[in-house]
Design a protein around this motif. Structure first.
Motif, PDB file in Angstrom:
ATOM      1  N   PRO A   1      -4.965  -1.178 -17.094  1.00 25.67           N
ATOM      2  CA  PRO A   1      -6.223  -0.571 -16.627  1.00 25.67           C
ATOM      3  C   PRO A   1      -5.963   0.734 -15.872  1.00 25.67           C
ATOM      4  O   PRO A   1      -4.890   0.941 -15.293  1.00 25.67           O
ATOM      5  N   LYS A   2      -6.960   1.592 -15.867  1.00 27.53           N
ATOM      6  CA  LYS A   2      -6.857   2.851 -15.129  1.00 27.53           C
ATOM      7  C   LYS A   2      -6.963   2.576 -13.628  1.00 27.53           C
ATOM      8  O   LYS A   2      -7.773   1.777 -13.190  1.00 27.53           O
ATOM      9  N   GLY A   3      -6.106   3.270 -12.870  1.00 29.54           N
ATOM     10  CA  GLY A   3      -6.128   3.105 -11.419  1.00 29.54           C
ATOM     11  C   GLY A   3      -5.211   2.029 -10.907  1.00 29.54           C
ATOM     12  O   GLY A   3      -5.174   1.791  -9.693  1.00 29.54           O
ATOM     13  N   GLN A   4      -4.449   1.344 -11.808  1.00 26.48           N
ATOM     14  CA  GLN A   4      -3.546   0.291 -11.343  1.00 26.48           C
ATOM     15  C   GLN A   4      -2.441   0.903 -10.492  1.00 26.48           C
ATOM     16  O   GLN A   4      -1.884   1.954 -10.820  1.00 26.48           O
ATOM     17  N   LEU A   5      -2.099   0.260  -9.376  1.00 25.08           N
ATOM     18  CA  LEU A   5      -1.122   0.791  -8.427  1.00 25.08           C
ATOM     19  C   LEU A   5       0.282   0.487  -8.918  1.00 25.08           C
ATOM     20  O   LEU A   5       0.629  -0.668  -9.175  1.00 25.08           O
ATOM     21  N   SER A   6       1.108   1.532  -9.059  1.00 28.08           N
ATOM     22  CA  SER A   6       2.481   1.377  -9.527  1.00 28.08           C
ATOM     23  C   SER A   6       3.424   1.245  -8.333  1.00 28.08           C
ATOM     24  O   SER A   6       3.032   1.359  -7.171  1.00 28.08           O
ATOM     25  N   SER A   7       4.700   1.036  -8.645  1.00 30.11           N
ATOM     26  CA  SER A   7       5.696   0.918  -7.575  1.00 30.11           C
ATOM     27  C   SER A   7       5.913   2.247  -6.855  1.00 30.11           C
ATOM     28  O   SER A   7       6.249   2.271  -5.666  1.00 30.11           O
ATOM     29  N   HIS A   8       5.744   3.361  -7.571  1.00 30.64           N
ATOM     30  CA  HIS A   8       5.889   4.669  -6.911  1.00 30.64           C
ATOM     31  C   HIS A   8       4.797   4.875  -5.864  1.00 30.64           C
ATOM     32  O   HIS A   8       5.022   5.568  -4.867  1.00 30.64           O
ATOM     33  N   PHE A   9       3.628   4.297  -6.098  1.00 25.77           N
ATOM     34  CA  PHE A   9       2.531   4.466  -5.145  1.00 25.77           C
ATOM     35  C   PHE A   9       2.882   3.856  -3.797  1.00 25.77           C
ATOM     36  O   PHE A   9       2.577   4.436  -2.748  1.00 25.77           O
ATOM     37  N   TRP A  10       3.535   2.710  -3.792  1.00 24.27           N
ATOM     38  CA  TRP A  10       3.837   2.040  -2.532  1.00 24.27           C
ATOM     39  C   TRP A  10       4.967   2.722  -1.779  1.00 24.27           C
ATOM     40  O   TRP A  10       5.184   2.442  -0.600  1.00 24.27           O
ATOM     41  N   ARG A  11       5.719   3.619  -2.453  1.00 28.11           N
ATOM     42  CA  ARG A  11       6.755   4.388  -1.758  1.00 28.11           C
ATOM     43  C   ARG A  11       6.232   5.713  -1.224  1.00 28.11           C
ATOM     44  O   ARG A  11       6.977   6.472  -0.610  1.00 28.11           O
ATOM     45  N   SER A  12       4.955   6.001  -1.473  1.00 28.84           N
ATOM     46  CA  SER A  12       4.381   7.274  -1.007  1.00 28.84           C
ATOM     47  C   SER A  12       3.821   7.138   0.403  1.00 28.84           C
ATOM     48  O   SER A  12       3.532   6.051   0.861  1.00 28.84           O
TER      49      SER A  12
END
Length: 740
Positions: A729-740
């Motif tokens: 789905p669009k907008g799904q949070l990836s692992s890179h997002f949690w490192r930002s």
């Protein structure tokens, strides 16, 4: 030479003698005074002069004597032989014999000016006559008579003693005088040049000052001229400004006059319009008054037939004669008002009010008369029907019982034949009711916080509500650190620690039921975000679901309240299709189904579907999203198994028009990728079942104007079956997002 080496010793000896201490002033030559003018005493030989003369060598003494003689007789131009010396050595034992000779000299030797005190040597010089005689004799002697003219004639008996040192000293003195004179002259020239330069500089300075003065005067003249011009310009500008101001005032006065004229014209127009309107309203009131009179007379005519009819059907009502009398009075009252207006006056507002009250009262009388008549007829008809009703009641009850049994059997047979249900399973309904009961008990616990009289409690309630709802409103997909910060604020508040909200520190421990209130409001806010924010921006479901999942995992009671609020606002998330109970109004039933009902009515179908879609998307994101900072291997409080259960129960129930297709599409678009990854082939079979069987049931209950959601669901199913996978789905949070 020996004599040269003894020169300074001689000068020292002369310096130390009393005769050698002569005074000398450098200003004497400038004043024209003689150097030895102050010393007129007769010089005498020093007792040490013999010693000095003995130490001089003969050759040096002879050379010095020749030099002295040549200096003394240079004026005659005579020639002196080398062999004859006019200077003879005078023994030191006879100093007195030289006194007459020395006294015959014309000029005494000058004192030494070199800083050494010297005594003049005793020198016997011949007189001027003898010198001239010797020169003359030398001139008469021929070239062949010998080298020295003195040998040809007898020498003069005058004894001449000339000291070379004295001669040298005198020469040095004269040289020093010349130097002083030259120096004085040079200094005088320099002073004169300096004075001339000073005079020239003063003249130049005065000339420059004169020029500056003239320039200053010119500048002052120009400044005065400029100030005069500026003053004239300023006065001109002021006069122009005053003129412009007068013109502006004139324009302003003209504008005011025009405005007043316009206002007067408008006032006249308004008055004329109001007069026309008043006349029009008067005519309208007159027409209305005539209409009211006509209607009152007609209503009055209806009273008598009604009374007659009531008497024919049975005993007349006791109030009927009073109604007739009051009707006649009302007719007279309206006729009086009409008679007043016929005299040339328009009916006033009070007259119209009187006529309208009379009309209303007449209508009420007619209605009461008719009601009495109808009641009488109904009583008579009821008496006739009661007997017939009692006879048919037994037959009707028997027929209704038989029909209910047949309908129940037919519905049961139809449900068994199709394999679908019309309501949720008993376990699901039980779970749904337990969640609602828990939410109601939680709301009942903090009931005292809603007391509006206690201002301190009201203020605390508002602060707790802000502390619970503001962080949820700040959730966005900007960065993972922001979500972590928001989660920490919520967790701190739920754990009873102090949290800062709107610049104030607040804690749930400030009130005994503060934790229940914050939990209830927090769960309500999460569902409201899905209802509003996710409905407008589908990508916002994942960051909100991530924080909600973290709160649910650490505080399970908040998760249950989230489910309770979600099921209350969207019963299709159970899934549950609430039936309409007996005695329930249509508006209340629509509220149960999830519609918003207010004073303006029920919301539109599009707005309803949009809100339901937002909440289902939030639920689908929550069951697949886990908080990344929680325990890795702990159990998921509400995981994908609940998503499989919801989808299976939806497919076991009869579809509803529009809502079923919309919710299935939203749920599969958000959670389909995770379910496919978890259940793989089994989920693919479920997709195939929806495509081949359940979609046909949805199309059967959907009208032609509601096929948009059905078409979207059909295309999604076909694409998934064709590719045998579902896109993330669009907008799904990836692992890179949690490192930002």
């Amino acid at each position: 030479m020996p004599a040269e080496s003894l020169r300074w010793e001689t000068l020292d000896a002369l310096k130390n003698s009393s005769k050698g201490k002569l005074k000398y002033n450098t200003e004497w030559p400038e004043k024209g005074e003689d150097i030895l003018a102050g010393y007129n005493e007769v010089p005498s030989l020093s007792p040490l002069s013999g010693f000095i003369l003995k130490r001089l060598s003969p050759r040096v003494h002879q050379n010095n004597s020749n030099k002295a003689c040549s200096l003394g007789g240079g004026g005659g131009g005579g020639y002196v032989s080398r062999d004859s010396s006019p200077c003879e050595e005078i023994p030191s034992s006879s100093p007195l014999s030289l006194s007459p000779v020395l006294s015959s000299t014309t000029t005494p030797p000058p004192p030494n000016t070199g800083g050494l005190s010297s005594t003049p040597l005793v020198v016997a010089l011949s007189s001027k006559t003898d010198t001239e005689q010797v020169v003359a004799d030398d001139g008469r002697s021929g070239p062949g008579e010998g080298l020295s003219p003195v040998s040809s004639r007898s020498p003069t008996p005058t004894i001449s003693l000339v000291s070379p040192r004295a001669t040298q000293t005198a020469g040095c003195i004269r040289i020093c005088e010349e130097k002083h004179r030259a120096k004085a002259k040079t200094e005088l020239n320099l002073r004169q040049e300096m004075q001339e330069r000073l005079v020239a500089s003063v003249a130049n300075r005065e000339s420059e000052q004169l020029k500056r003065f003239e320039e200053l005067m010119e500048l002052k003249r120009r400044q005065e001229h400029q100030s005069m011009m500026d003053m004239m310009n300023r006065e001109t500008k002021e006069s122009i400004g005053r003129h412009e101001k007068l013109k502006e005032e004139q324009r302003h006065r003209m504008k005011i006059l025009n405005l007043r004229l316009r206002e007067a014209e408008q006032q006249r127009v308004r008055e004329a319009e109001s007069e026309r309107q008043r006349q029009s309203e008067g005519r309208e009131r007159l027409r209305n008054l005539n209409t009211i009179q006509e209607e009152v007379l007609q209503l009055n005519q209806l009273l008598e037939p009604a009374a007659v009819q009531a008497q024919t059907t049975g005993p007349a009502p006791p109030d009927l004669p009073a109604y007739i009398t009051r009707g006649n009075q009302l007719c007279s009252q309206v006729s009086e008002v009409v008679r007043t207006t016929n005299e040339g006056e328009s009916p006033s507002v009070e007259d119209m009010a009187v006529a309208e009250r009379a009309l209303h009262e007449m209508r009420a009388l007619v209605r009461l008369t008719q009601e009495e008549t109808v009641k009488a007829q109904e009583r008579k008809a009821k008496e006739q029907q009661d007997h017939e009703a009692r006879q048919k009641q037994a037959e009707l009850h028997a027929q209704q019982d038989e029909q209910r049994k047949k309908a129940a059997a037919a519905a049961k047979e139809k449900a068994q034949r199709r394999g679908l249900q019309t309501k949720a399973e008993e376990s699901t309904l039980k779970w749904y009711k337990e969640l609602q009961a828990n939410a109601a008990r939680c709301a009942q616990l903090f009931e005292d916080l809603n007391d509006p009289k206690d201002m301190q409690t009201k203020k605390l309630r508002m602060e707790l509500q802000k502390a619970a709802t503001i962080p949820v409103s700040q959730i966005s997909s900007t960065s993972g650190s922001l979500l972590k910060e928001i989660f920490d604020k919520i967790d701190k508040l739920l754990c009873g620690r102090s949290a800062v909200s709107a610049g104030k520190s607040v804690s749930t421990s400030q009130h005994p039921k503060g934790l229940e209130y914050v939990s209830y409001k927090l769960a309500e806010k999460f569902v409201k975000q899905g209802e509003e924010e996710v409905a407008s921006h589908h990508e916002a479901a994942f960051p909100i679901a991530a924080v909600a999942s973290g709160v649910w995992e650490k505080h399970p009671n908040v998760g249950e309240l989230i489910l309770a609020h979600l099921h209350k606002k969207c019963p299709y998330a159970v899934p549950h299709y609430p039936p309409m109970k007996d005695g329930t109004s249509v508006e209340d039933y629509q509220r149960v189904l999830g519609y918003r009902v207010d004073d303006n009515g029920v919301e539109g179908q599009d707005a309803f579907l949009k809100r339901m879609s937002g909440m289902i998307r939030l639920y689908a994101a929550t069951i697949q999203q886990r908080w990344p900072y929680g325990p890795k291997h702990g159990p998921d409080p509400h995981g994908l198994n609940h998503g499989w259960r919801w989808l299976a129960q939806m497919l076991n129930m009869e579809p509803l028009a529009d809502i079923t297709a919309t919710l299935l599409f939203d749920f599969l678009e958000v959670c389909g990728h995770a379910l496919m990854k978890q259940y793989q082939g089994q989920f693919l079979k479920l997709i195939l079942l929806i495509k081949e069987e359940y979609l046909q049931r949805i199309e059967a209950v959907t009208g032609t104007g509601q096929m948009g959601s059905v078409i979207r669901l059909k295309e999604f199913l076909e694409t998934s079956l064709r590719s045998r996978q579902i896109a993330p789905p669009k907008g799904q949070l990836s692992s890179h997002f949690w490192r930002s």
